[in-house]
Design a protein around this motif. Structure first.
Motif, short mmCIF file in Angstrom:
data_model
loop_
_atom_site.label_atom_id
_atom_site.label_comp_id
_atom_site.label_asym_id
_atom_site.label_seq_id
_atom_site.Cartn_x
_atom_site.Cartn_y
_atom_site.Cartn_z
N LYS A 119 15.38 -8.69 43.22
CA LYS A 119 15.17 -8.31 41.82
C LYS A 119 14.47 -9.43 41.05
O LYS A 119 13.68 -9.17 40.14
CB LYS A 119 16.52 -7.97 41.16
N THR A 130 10.43 -10.00 40.51
CA THR A 130 9.61 -9.40 39.45
C THR A 130 9.13 -10.45 38.46
O THR A 130 8.12 -10.25 37.79
CB THR A 130 10.41 -8.34 38.65
N LEU A 131 9.86 -11.58 38.38
CA LEU A 131 9.48 -12.62 37.43
C LEU A 131 8.10 -13.20 37.73
O LEU A 131 7.44 -13.77 36.87
CB LEU A 131 10.50 -13.76 37.41
N LEU A 172 5.21 -5.23 40.16
CA LEU A 172 5.25 -5.00 38.71
C LEU A 172 3.88 -5.25 38.09
O LEU A 172 3.41 -4.50 37.23
CB LEU A 172 6.31 -5.91 38.08
N TRP A 214 -1.20 1.01 34.73
CA TRP A 214 -0.89 1.77 33.51
C TRP A 214 -1.76 1.35 32.33
O TRP A 214 -1.97 2.14 31.43
CB TRP A 214 0.60 1.79 33.19
N MET A 274 6.09 3.67 35.02
CA MET A 274 7.38 3.04 34.77
C MET A 274 8.46 3.67 35.63
O MET A 274 9.27 2.99 36.25
CB MET A 274 7.71 3.28 33.29
N LEU A 310 7.91 2.91 39.27
CA LEU A 310 8.29 1.52 39.51
C LEU A 310 9.80 1.37 39.67
O LEU A 310 10.30 0.75 40.61
CB LEU A 310 7.80 0.70 38.32
N LEU A 311 10.51 1.97 38.73
CA LEU A 311 11.97 1.87 38.73
C LEU A 311 12.54 2.45 40.02
O LEU A 311 13.39 1.85 40.67
CB LEU A 311 12.51 2.62 37.51
N TYR A 360 11.75 0.20 43.06
CA TYR A 360 12.61 -0.98 43.15
C TYR A 360 14.02 -0.62 43.59
O TYR A 360 14.62 -1.29 44.42
CB TYR A 360 12.66 -1.73 41.82
N PRO A 386 15.57 -4.12 38.73
CA PRO A 386 15.31 -5.46 38.20
C PRO A 386 15.38 -5.47 36.68
O PRO A 386 14.93 -4.53 36.02
CB PRO A 386 13.89 -5.75 38.68
N LEU A 400 13.75 -7.20 34.52
CA LEU A 400 12.46 -7.23 33.84
C LEU A 400 11.86 -5.82 33.76
O LEU A 400 11.27 -5.44 32.74
CB LEU A 400 11.50 -8.17 34.57
N VAL A 401 12.04 -5.04 34.82
CA VAL A 401 11.51 -3.68 34.82
C VAL A 401 12.24 -2.83 33.77
O VAL A 401 11.62 -2.06 33.03
CB VAL A 401 11.63 -3.04 36.22
N LEU A 402 13.54 -3.01 33.67
CA LEU A 402 14.30 -2.27 32.65
C LEU A 402 13.87 -2.67 31.25
O LEU A 402 13.79 -1.84 30.34
CB LEU A 402 15.81 -2.51 32.83
N PHE A 461 10.86 -3.77 30.38
CA PHE A 461 9.58 -3.08 30.18
C PHE A 461 9.80 -1.62 29.80
O PHE A 461 9.16 -1.07 28.91
CB PHE A 461 8.75 -3.11 31.47
#
Lengths: 250, 246, 283
Positions: free
Chosen positions: B183, B186-187, B197, B204, B214, B217-218, B221, C122, C124-126, C128
């Motif tokens: 996780k 993603t940074l 990401l 997009w 979005m 992506l979610l 992951y 993650p 960061l994705v949430l 966003f």
């Protein structure tokens, strides 16, 4: 049952041993001699230093004063080869301490293979014989977690025997077991004693001590109060403290 | 077939899942997925090595070594990973010399992806040190006593008894940490590493399909994490000792 | 997948204590050494910046002194966001956690699914997700509620917090022996009474350490808002560096920010471990 076999030369000689944990003395001037083939039971109230004495004999715990000799080896010698000593002395613990990630057979085989560097085939053969001897031929592939307490304890005995020790130490090996499983472990030890293995047991099993021991030692407060053959010890104890203790437990 | 379906979906419903019908977007997305996977795998491996190294130094008896490991662990555990990453990429990376890239230009010695792997490895490694340490401490003292009384040497004791048990004890915590590492990757978006990401954000911003991307992506992951969890659980199960609960 | 025990991982606080000093080295000594070590690295980087910087312009110290209050303000904003997200996340998470142990499957399943989903995505994705997909204002009849970016950020960070709180609550409730439920039932308490009067008060104690651990994680995660364009400590630090364009200052500047977080999060971590130990001893 007692003294069926010929007693040989002294195997374990403990002379004037003192041991303290911090300021608290656990053993005070303890002396005893155990001959080859002898079976000795050490009894006494808890906290009287019995278990510590056993741990001193195979150098798991260092002693403060005095000397211990096992099979001609000075245990308190700073230059002692601890590994060599421990190959000669087997110890079985109250909590079995089997290696949980190995099967019963593997538990018995591990030390001879890795410590004694013996041939795997021979070791396996002997390990199977030992498991058969403690009545567990059918449990070779069971993991410790799948065995009952009594079964685990018998595997632990076989594991110690696999090292061909000269002396076996038993530290309250039945204390954690229920009455039924207790018996199977005691039978295994009795057979071992009958074969002439030198055994030192710390135990609370008075009936067993009376039946199997050649001599019984009574400890209290870190000293040996008295020792005698079982008939004499249980029949006519000399010391008042022994009588008081026996009155309580029998 | 699938491409046609998503194209129709775009035309009729206005749901633009461009990565399913547009070859360019798809390849961008897959490249991002690959970069994420690549960063994950390398960081996981490096963090395990760091963890073992740390626990070895901390247990080696040197007081200075212990202090050093302690500072490392506490510092990386108690500061934001994003700031750690920025620190490495901008501050440390800025100090390093650049190298010729072979086309007459200059490129940095360590790429953004490289710094991401370094930063994430150090971050997860700090947790691994403590996990391994806890696992080793959880091996019962009596087990050590039993092995000693059978005449095991120190090395044999560790190899045969302590490490196999410790490893099983720390496996669940280790899995947790590795999932967190996934996780955390993603940074890398923040320093412009073209991972999942980042690739999605490019798509997009060009296709104006934030909502669709979005969600994709979610889901991707969560699937990625689910796969890792599944693999680790299989492994945990295979390593389980019958009748033994650490 | 079972709903009783969760198979997916969380940011659990692990049982590990800190690397325990053994022998003669007292814990105090190591803690002092830790602080000294971190300070030393910072001082060294500053000294290097001081000596290598161009002599004609302001010294590294002066520049750092100029920007430190602003960076600290940014850091305080991070803390503010962390308080609000934690409050929101905890409120929602507790409801979901109780939902997860509900006897009704219609309540339990969705609560479980949402918890697992948001816990494994993650952060960061949430974030966003919340930034882009929440409307900038919400019309409820005549009332219009505005959603400025920072409110969206709070919601975005509260999502994973709520999921983790939900797990903590579920774990805490499950850790209470079933005998407590049975004896409460036999005293004719209904389910709601049992939950609020018998179970939760006991479970509360056990939830505190993981909850604090989660808060520390959240505080560190608040820096993510800089990625979505909200001014926080990290943004200010970057802006300061851009304004001064002095590469030798990067090391001490970033370390300053790291130290601020460390000074805040490390005591929380210590307290968490201390509480964990205390509660474990008492059972």
């Amino acid at each position: 049952m007692a003294a069926k076999h010929q007693l040989g030369e002294p195997v374990v000689v403990v002379e004037g041993v003192e041991k303290a944990f911090g300021a608290f003395p656990v053993l005070k001037d303890v002396s005893l001699t155990i001959r080859r083939g002898e079976t000795v039971c050490i009894i006494g109230p808890s906290g009287s230093g019995k278990s510590t004495l056993l741990r001193c004999i195979n150098a798991l715990v260092p002693i403060g004063k005095g000397s211990i000799t096992v099979a001609g080896r000075q245990v308190n010698d700073p230059a002692l080869d601890k590994l060599a000593l421990r190959r000669d002395v087997g110890i079985v613990f109250q909590q079995y301490n089997l290696f949980p990630h190995k099967t019963a057979l593997q538990n018995v085989m591990m030390a001879p293979i890795h410590v004694l560097k013996q041939d795997r085939g021979e070791v396996e053969e002997r390990a199977k014989q030992l498991l058969a001897k403690v009545g567990l031929s059918h449990k070779h592939d069971a993991y410790p977690g799948e065995l009952s307490g009594g079964q685990q304890q018998r595997v632990a005995i076989a594991r110690s025997l696999a090292m061909n020790p000269k002396v076996m130490l038993f530290d309250e090996v039945t204390a954690a077991l229920d009455p039924e499983t207790k018996k199977e472990v005691l039978v295994a030890i009795r057979d071992l004693a009958a074969e002439g293995m030198t055994c030192i047991l710390v135990t609370h099993e008075m009936g067993f001590a009376r039946e199997v021991a050649d001599r019984v030692y009574f400890t209290d407060g870190g000293v040996i109060v008295e020792h005698a053959p079982p008939a004499e010890f249980f029949g006519a104890p000399r010391e008042a403290r022994t009588r008081a203790f026996l009155d309580q437990v029998l | 077939m699938i491409a046609a379906f998503f194209e129709r979906l775009n035309d009729t419903q206005g749901l633009n899942f461009s990565i399913f019908y547009d070859a360019f977007d798809r390849s961008r997305f897959l490249t991002g997925l690959w970069t994420t996977t690549y960063i994950c795998v390398l960081s996981i491996l490096a963090s395990l090595v760091i963890g073992l190294l740390g626990v070895w130094v901390a247990g080696s008896g040197s007081r200075f070594g212990r202090l050093l490991v302690r500072i490392y662990v506490q510092f990386f555990r108690n500061t934001p990973p994003l700031v750690q990453l920025s620190f490495f990429y901008f501050a440390v990376g800025g100090l390093l010399p650049t190298v010729s890239d072979g086309f007459g230009g200059q490129s940095p010695l360590v790429s953004g992806t490289g710094w991401a792997i370094i930063a994430f490895s150090l971050f997860a490694g700090a947790f691994n040190v403590e996990i391994f340490r806890a696992g080793i401490e959880a091996v019962p003292e009596t087990m050590v006593e039993a092995a000693e009384s059978l005449g095991y040497t120190r090395f044999q004791l560790w190899r045969q008894i302590v490490l196999p048990l410790a490893f099983r004890i720390c496996l669940p915590a280790l899995n947790n940490n590795l999932v967190n590492l996934v996780k955390t990757t993603t940074l890398a978006y923040a320093i412009g590493v073209p991972e999942l990401l980042y690739a999605a954000s490019q798509i997009w911003s060009e296709m104006f399909n934030v909502r669709e991307m979005m969600n994709v992506l979610l889901v991707v992951y969560v699937l990625l994490v689910a796969v890792l969890v599944w693999v680790m659980h299989r492994w945990e199960k295979a390593m389980r000792i019958p009748g033994y609960m650490p | 997948m079972r709903t009783g025990a969760t198979d997916l991982p969380v940011l659990k606080p692990f049982r590990a204590g800190p690397i325990a000093p053994s022998g003669l080295a007292a814990p105090m000594l190591l803690s002092a050494g830790l602080v000294a070590g971190v300070a030393l690295v910072f001082a060294a980087s500053l000294a290097v910046a001081q000596s290598t910087g161009p002599a004609a312009r302001d010294s590294a110290m002066t520049i750092l002194w100029r920007w430190a209050p602003l960076i600290f303000q940014g850091f305080l904003f991070n803390l503010l966001i962390s308080f609000l997200s934690m409050a929101l996340g905890t409120a929602v998470g507790v409801l979901f956690g109780i939902g997860q142990v509900s006897p009704s499957a219609a309540l339990r399943r969705p609560a479980w699914a949402a918890t697992q989903f948001f816990r494994n995505a993650p952060w960061l994705v949430l974030l966003f997700y919340a930034m882009f997909l929440l409307p900038f204002e919400l019309k409820l009849g005549p009332v219009t509620i505005a959603f400025p970016a920072w409110i969206k950020a709070i919601i975005g960070l509260a999502l994973p917090v709520a999921a983790n709180v939900s797990e903590i609550v579920r774990g805490g409730i499950r850790s209470i022996p079933s005998g407590q439920w049975e004896s409460a039932e036999s005293l004719a308490f209904n389910r709601r009474q049992t939950m609020w009067m018998i179970i939760l008060p006991q479970a509360f104690k056990r939830m505190i350490p993981p909850w604090m651990n989660l808060y520390a994680i959240l505080t560190m995660a608040t820096t993510l808002i800089s990625v979505v364009g909200i001014q926080d400590g990290l943004t200010v630090t970057r802006a300061a560096l851009a304004a001064e364009s002095r590469p030798e200052l990067m090391l001490p500047m970033y370390l300053l920010l790291l130290l601020m977080f460390f000074a805040y999060c490390y005591p929380i971590a210590r307290l968490t471990i201390a509480l964990e130990r205390r509660f474990n001893v008492k059972g």
